[in-house]
Scaffold this motif. Sequence first.
Motif, short mmCIF file in Angstrom:
data_model
loop_
_atom_site.label_atom_id
_atom_site.label_comp_id
_atom_site.label_asym_id
_atom_site.label_seq_id
_atom_site.Cartn_x
_atom_site.Cartn_y
_atom_site.Cartn_z
N THR A 115 0.82 -1.21 0.00
CA THR A 115 0.00 0.00 0.00
C THR A 115 0.86 1.25 0.00
OG1 THR A 115 -1.82 -1.11 1.13
CG2 THR A 115 -1.72 1.29 1.34
N ALA A 134 2.68 1.59 -3.30
CA ALA A 134 1.83 1.97 -4.43
C ALA A 134 1.51 3.46 -4.41
CB ALA A 134 0.54 1.15 -4.41
N PRO A 182 2.44 -0.81 -11.76
CA PRO A 182 1.51 -1.57 -10.93
C PRO A 182 2.24 -2.35 -9.83
CG PRO A 182 1.10 -1.98 -13.28
CD PRO A 182 2.39 -1.21 -13.17
N VAL A 183 1.58 -2.51 -8.69
CA VAL A 183 2.15 -3.22 -7.55
C VAL A 183 1.29 -4.45 -7.25
CG1 VAL A 183 2.64 -3.10 -5.07
CG2 VAL A 183 3.08 -1.10 -6.53
N VAL A 184 1.95 -5.62 -7.16
CA VAL A 184 1.27 -6.85 -6.75
C VAL A 184 1.76 -7.20 -5.36
CG1 VAL A 184 0.93 -9.30 -7.23
CG2 VAL A 184 1.05 -7.67 -9.12
N LEU A 217 -5.86 -6.90 0.53
CA LEU A 217 -7.15 -6.88 -0.15
C LEU A 217 -7.91 -5.59 0.16
CD1 LEU A 217 -8.25 -10.59 0.40
CD2 LEU A 217 -7.81 -9.52 -1.81
N SER A 255 -6.50 -2.72 0.71
CA SER A 255 -5.62 -1.57 0.46
C SER A 255 -6.38 -0.38 -0.13
CB SER A 255 -4.53 -1.97 -0.52
OG SER A 255 -3.73 -0.84 -0.82
N ALA A 273 -4.92 1.65 -1.90
CA ALA A 273 -4.27 1.87 -3.20
C ALA A 273 -4.68 0.74 -4.13
CB ALA A 273 -2.75 1.89 -3.02
N PRO A 274 -4.66 0.98 -5.46
CA PRO A 274 -5.17 -0.05 -6.39
C PRO A 274 -4.16 -1.14 -6.69
CG PRO A 274 -4.55 1.90 -7.60
CD PRO A 274 -4.29 2.21 -6.15
N ILE A 275 -3.91 -2.01 -5.70
CA ILE A 275 -2.98 -3.11 -5.92
C ILE A 275 -3.76 -4.40 -6.18
CG2 ILE A 275 -1.25 -2.05 -4.43
CD1 ILE A 275 -2.02 -4.02 -2.24
N ALA A 276 -3.08 -5.39 -6.76
CA ALA A 276 -3.65 -6.73 -6.87
C ALA A 276 -2.83 -7.63 -5.94
CB ALA A 276 -3.58 -7.24 -8.30
N VAL A 277 -3.37 -8.78 -5.59
CA VAL A 277 -2.65 -9.66 -4.66
C VAL A 277 -2.66 -11.10 -5.16
CG1 VAL A 277 -3.28 -8.22 -2.69
CG2 VAL A 277 -4.64 -10.22 -3.23
#
Lengths: 239, 239, 239, 239, 239, 239, 239, 239
Positions: free
Chosen positions: A178, A181, A187-189, A211, A213, A215-219
């Motif tokens: 978070t 990002a 992009p941050v995973v 999940l 976050s 901030a717009p991250i994917a996991v």
Amino acid sequence: MTGHSRRRTRGRSAPELAIGTYARLDRGRGARIGVPEVVLGEGKTVAHLTGIVRGLARAGHGALISRPTEAQRAALRRLAQQGLPLRSLADGRLFRLEGPLGVAYRPGVVALVTAGTSDVPLAREAEALLGELGLRVATAYDVGVAGLHRLQRAVRRLEARRPEIYLAFAGREGALPTVLAGLVRAPVVGVPTAVGYGRGGRGEAALAAMLQSCAPIAVVNIDAAVPAALFAAQRFARR
Amino acid sequence: MTGHSRRRTRGRSAPELAIGTYARLDRGRGARIGVPEVVLGEGKTVAHLTGIVRGLARAGHGALISRPTEAQRAALRRLAQQGLPLRSLADGRLFRLEGPLGVAYRPGVVALVTAGTSDVPLAREAEALLGELGLRVATAYDVGVAGLHRLQRAVRRLEARRPEIYLAFAGREGALPTVLAGLVRAPVVGVPTAVGYGRGGRGEAALAAMLQSCAPIAVVNIDAAVPAALFAAQRFARR
Amino acid sequence: MTGHSRRRTRGRSAPELAIGTYARLDRGRGARIGVPEVVLGEGKTVAHLTGIVRGLARAGHGALISRPTEAQRAALRRLAQQGLPLRSLADGRLFRLEGPLGVAYRPGVVALVTAGTSDVPLAREAEALLGELGLRVATAYDVGVAGLHRLQRAVRRLEARRPEIYLAFAGREGALPTVLAGLVRAPVVGVPTAVGYGRGGRGEAALAAMLQSCAPIAVVNIDAAVPAALFAAQRFARR
Amino acid sequence: MTGHSRRRTRGRSAPELAIGTYARLDRGRGARIGVPEVVLGEGKTVAHLTGIVRGLARAGHGALISRPTEAQRAALRRLAQQGLPLRSLADGRLFRLEGPLGVAYRPGVVALVTAGTSDVPLAREAEALLGELGLRVATAYDVGVAGLHRLQRAVRRLEARRPEIYLAFAGREGALPTVLAGLVRAPVVGVPTAVGYGRGGRGEAALAAMLQSCAPIAVVNIDAAVPAALFAAQRFARR
Amino acid sequence: MTGHSRRRTRGRSAPELAIGTYARLDRGRGARIGVPEVVLGEGKTVAHLTGIVRGLARAGHGALISRPTEAQRAALRRLAQQGLPLRSLADGRLFRLEGPLGVAYRPGVVALVTAGTSDVPLAREAEALLGELGLRVATAYDVGVAGLHRLQRAVRRLEARRPEIYLAFAGREGALPTVLAGLVRAPVVGVPTAVGYGRGGRGEAALAAMLQSCAPIAVVNIDAAVPAALFAAQRFARR
Amino acid sequence: MTGHSRRRTRGRSAPELAIGTYARLDRGRGARIGVPEVVLGEGKTVAHLTGIVRGLARAGHGALISRPTEAQRAALRRLAQQGLPLRSLADGRLFRLEGPLGVAYRPGVVALVTAGTSDVPLAREAEALLGELGLRVATAYDVGVAGLHRLQRAVRRLEARRPEIYLAFAGREGALPTVLAGLVRAPVVGVPTAVGYGRGGRGEAALAAMLQSCAPIAVVNIDAAVPAALFAAQRFARR
Amino acid sequence: MTGHSRRRTRGRSAPELAIGTYARLDRGRGARIGVPEVVLGEGKTVAHLTGIVRGLARAGHGALISRPTEAQRAALRRLAQQGLPLRSLADGRLFRLEGPLGVAYRPGVVALVTAGTSDVPLAREAEALLGELGLRVATAYDVGVAGLHRLQRAVRRLEARRPEIYLAFAGREGALPTVLAGLVRAPVVGVPTAVGYGRGGRGEAALAAMLQSCAPIAVVNIDAAVPAALFAAQRFARR
Amino acid sequence: MTGHSRRRTRGRSAPELAIGTYARLDRGRGARIGVPEVVLGEGKTVAHLTGIVRGLARAGHGALISRPTEAQRAALRRLAQQGLPLRSLADGRLFRLEGPLGVAYRPGVVALVTAGTSDVPLAREAEALLGELGLRVATAYDVGVAGLHRLQRAVRRLEARRPEIYLAFAGREGALPTVLAGLVRAPVVGVPTAVGYGRGGRGEAALAAMLQSCAPIAVVNIDAAVPAALFAAQRFARR
């Protein structure tokens, strides 16, 4: 459950490789989806795993073996001594069966960042896998959010490498992806790691935090360093 | 379930105040533990809550009423119209029954920080309660970790007020108390807020993340702004 | 994930100490936030932990090592035999690397209370850590709520020491901090312990009960004796 | 799902009473197990519930109706206006259909204790039910553990009534049954109540804490005041 | 966490027995609440447990030790060889330290029933404990609900003994106490056991099912055979 | 998410029916897998649901609509008033769009059993659906395990109909399918229902208990009456 | 907890076989419900398990023993060496005690499908059990949904065998039974397997996904290969 | 909690925009991280949300407002009527405040796929947001895995558009992203949706299944359509 791949011209040869009655490798996977064959060790019997590796070697496929158990690791080392082209990577957390992986990537940089020292062995799995795929990595380890100046300095160093995607490994409170990002343009995973004790330990709090976050991250799942690395690599797959 | 308090010289008068058969107020609580009477609204019937408030008023006690439901709020406003010395605070999230609270504090500053705008109404509860107790507050709202520069500037401003304790409100990934605790010298108490949707929403991820913090913070339950404020106030209680 | 600290005059010297590529110690942490360097053992490889300890020793830092695993404990003892200034505390649940911790506290008393005998080893971790920081402790162990007279007598004895904060350790139903907070004037921090079997065992019921306490306590995670002790110590940090 | 009962000489008459195709009442239950017919409202359609009540009335059975929903309550009141011998108890949380319940108890006292005011409505359900069964109750409400003196005084008063069993109602941290069981000689049954917010709220922490109790108590489900009262009553059933 | 007891005339002698700084036994417990001293092994260090047992023996108290770990069991056997009056019961799942337990019961019968063979070792713990307290038991094991005729025959045999309370042990789906409670007149306490695999295994489904029972049963925690036996015994305690 | 079906000779006509851009009905499903089109209402917007129903009607398909919300129910009734061949079944819990369902079954009997009255509305959904498919049902409702004689009598009556499969509906402790499976020769499918309050309520305990059953039953999700009926029907599908 | 069976003419001989006081075998089960005696190993003491096996052998019953632990397996092998007619099946995951099982089935085919290689050992348990019952199996292993062409080819091959029921084994995301059920006409039972790591691992995600399936499948518990096989077999039981 | 952005030349103007004391917008976010300002409605008071929107409008910023509640939606419509440049998108699930968003993207295609009709409204949120950012989308809705041919046809159509990333929306069993990732070459991000009832409903099973996927996908939280779209967009951000 297994991943499978092989370089082939489209449509040529049988699409699967049957090994005993217990495994059926998907020979076209690399060409089709841009991800190499990675056989998950954990969960398979030693006999099944070694059977699969022998079968792949016999058919001339390359592959990676992830998350081997202690017993599987010993069996793979025996296979290597018997002449199979197997190499141990990342302190034995990953094995490489030499041979074509059936994938091709354009050049690019993946940044790997960890919150703590405990997350480093997992990051090394990703580092090794991306290396086998011919991608470059830029790393900054133990740069968690309790000391922001460490992170801010690391970000400046990494950004100079112009990574196209970040994998951020963190256990416990899982805040690193978070915060990261909010600082970088790629992009941050988030990769939650099974670090921490008590409630939310074993990566559960880290996963939930990522999940949630803001901030717009994917996991990816807890400790899923290899899937994260494959997801990152796919970005560079040549069509 | 209810908290109860009253100014009294030690040992004087009956130690409890019975109201109907359903409530028994602990008259010595303020003097004994340094925390005023706070009656939790939510969960009580309207009749029980108004009975308690009337009983306290009749006995000359002051008190606070927290987390009133919509129906309770209306009933309290009616009591005020009937002449009971009741004031609404923090947009009706807290009520004050005038009268002695039985507690005494030395001067001091509590810092209140929120990660987002959604956490502000809860912080206002703490702000109002601490104000009623005569303590000073320093606030910085919407300074979450996705934009570190906002937080770093806010910290500089707050530290100039020399707070002795921080209450950090955050929902979603709950990273604020951890990052804050790496920047300031006073103890930090995390207050997870029921902000966020999906898995870990309603404050669950924030709570877990705060419990897993790699910084030495303490936490209270989700949305427990009033208990957090009382915990902070107790530090200033005169013996 | 790791905590890091070092005595330094503000701004002097490099702010971090890099150890290999896997650790980056935050040299200014003690001076900045009033909490010493505590390296969490559990979760790190033995090689990483010993590397960090050697690196700290070489740089002349003092530190504490918490929650070492059995293998880490053996490795730390070997380092001590090789001449590193390492001492085992609290039956090997904590290690002290001699050297400056970079923190300074005013005198004060922390009260430690346990509900049962099973909670004592954790309380000893806090006791040892607070001792290393130069703070005084007052203790009352095995004074749980099933025999109130034990607790009431213990409270009288502890209050005579005028503690400024209480750490209350309890597993199973976790009622001790709540009952204690109704008896004393100083703030109470609950430390749930992983004691108990069946549903709610391993500290889960204790943690939930403390979060739900009808008294204004704060809590830390299950078995988090060291974070609790650091949170308590921070109250005494000199600015 | 429904409970059913009826006074009958053993073996006489049909053992069940069919109502439509949706209900089959167990006419011998009272005589067989010493517990009266209690029809759970919640979960049934209004038509089914009123059908069952009419059927019981027509057959001359007495019964109780527990946990009626708002709509069911209105329907039951209409049935009463139409002449069915139905009485509302405990502010409409329980209804009594007049008629024989098929059970017989020796005299005895059940003690009912609540931690807070919020638990009182549930205790009133038990109070009303035990009253209908002809058992005596001794009560002490709002005597939770944050003010021990209130509890200790209440215990002295209750013990003078020589209760044979205690039902202890508590929400939030659920400590009351444990503390009580350390003070009295009769068995204690904990009744967790759905009081409290945040993690462990809605009775979850209270239930877990009671299951983890370091005193030998038994428990019922959250808000299960009626099952608890029936369990207590069964102790007095004549064989 | 520990339970403690001792025969004493009321008010005589010191109310607690301190053992080192880690244990404080409640000497009046047996006389006060009608339950003997039972020291929970699991969770204590071997040194603490043996210290407590030696201390009790030296002071002439009798006691029981429950849930000893393998290491504790070995240590207790060594103490017995050294002459301490310790006996192993129920295949070493319980130990008895000879000496007065400070409790007195009127005669009575407790019925013990298990659903399967896997539940028998737990039932044997209750059997042994009740035997030490001088109460009689009637047993029927492996009479689960998948073959109702077994259960119905067992109930007829047990009822002939006129038990005043039933303890029903069941893992997996935990249906036994519910079905049993529909057949007998005495109160039924469900004891979920940690039997079963997959979701709801380790007793979780059994506990939930017992809490949801449509019959008025009470429950204890998973595997809590000893607390269940003590709860049953308390019914027979002489005042 | 939706199920789709239509009578067609194999291979004839387009395999899907597109409705707007939001639905794509699988026209071959009935012929392929022997299960009719069932459109799940809940979760869809009213506009989408009515669009799908109109589209199916226009194309001459028959279908069922399950779990309509209150708003959807009103909209479907309006469509019926406008002349669409829609019928409400099971008190509006299911709707039938007239037209061919594309499936064919051999004759057979399905037995439906419920533990309580609260489970009857769900069983009625299955009853109605099986009726639309031309299968026969034998029912016994409110025959739960707290009164075994009710169940034993019901089983004798049902077995006389020679059902080939049983659907057993139960909420709360969910014991019915287990007990039933010990009495009958046909396979039993458990359908947990969202009946019950407190821990394990809303069907959670029933589901867990059915998964843990010591009898070889299969289960469907909580309240999944329609999937259970389809699973049962598939047994009778003509190939 | 145990299953029990024996061939007997209806009503002849005693209905149960008592072994010590700890086991009571249900001799009529096979004839009554069409399922053989399967003794669950796991959870029983070695002494109890061997006692049961000896008792069955002495009485001339046949049976199966499922999920033996390592210690039980060794004990069963010793019994075999001593002459008991015991055979190890499926790599020792199942044992067969020779002798009549008391069940009779019409001929038929069960299809067994696994998503991955890791699921194969569980499928082998079902394969072995169905073989002992005289049923035929058709298998396709490692045909998971990440390579649809593998699955589609396998389905064509299996359908040619005209199976009447499918058992689909899958861990991790558990999608196989859903996809399979969209392709075949026979009912599909999902068997989630304890394969996978991180959140949802150990079969939890697979079970939840199967319960949520948009196709009408039924499920059994995680790793419940034997119950699934018995459920499938019951379909073929002769009445 | 809020995201904030604004077009600015680097370093120009104040880095934050304070609105009242409750919001502090991060003016440099768009330029810094390539993601526009998206204000989360849900969780904020109506007054705070309208205050933020007015503040942004006054300062000339553009923004998006996501997940507005019903009351917020009404308030935003009133603001639009008062002349603020606000547009409703995706049936009011998203609002656009006209003005510069401070971000710039290279051209590219994002593919959006849903398993069912119920997932379409969420996909429309992503569609609308990506449209506002100037990115192109290719969509295929209601192509879930129970009818593979629908999916396979859709994939062929989408691949012809050469998307660089896929967002796959699925509720219930959440299998779509896994199956999709075995068919396409671009990375797949799973978006679990809160569709489904019973255990694993509200998106929980879908999320767990996606985390457990045997294909290398990444995921976002349940219903997190907007974060998923932003994650996808970031790939196209110009540096």
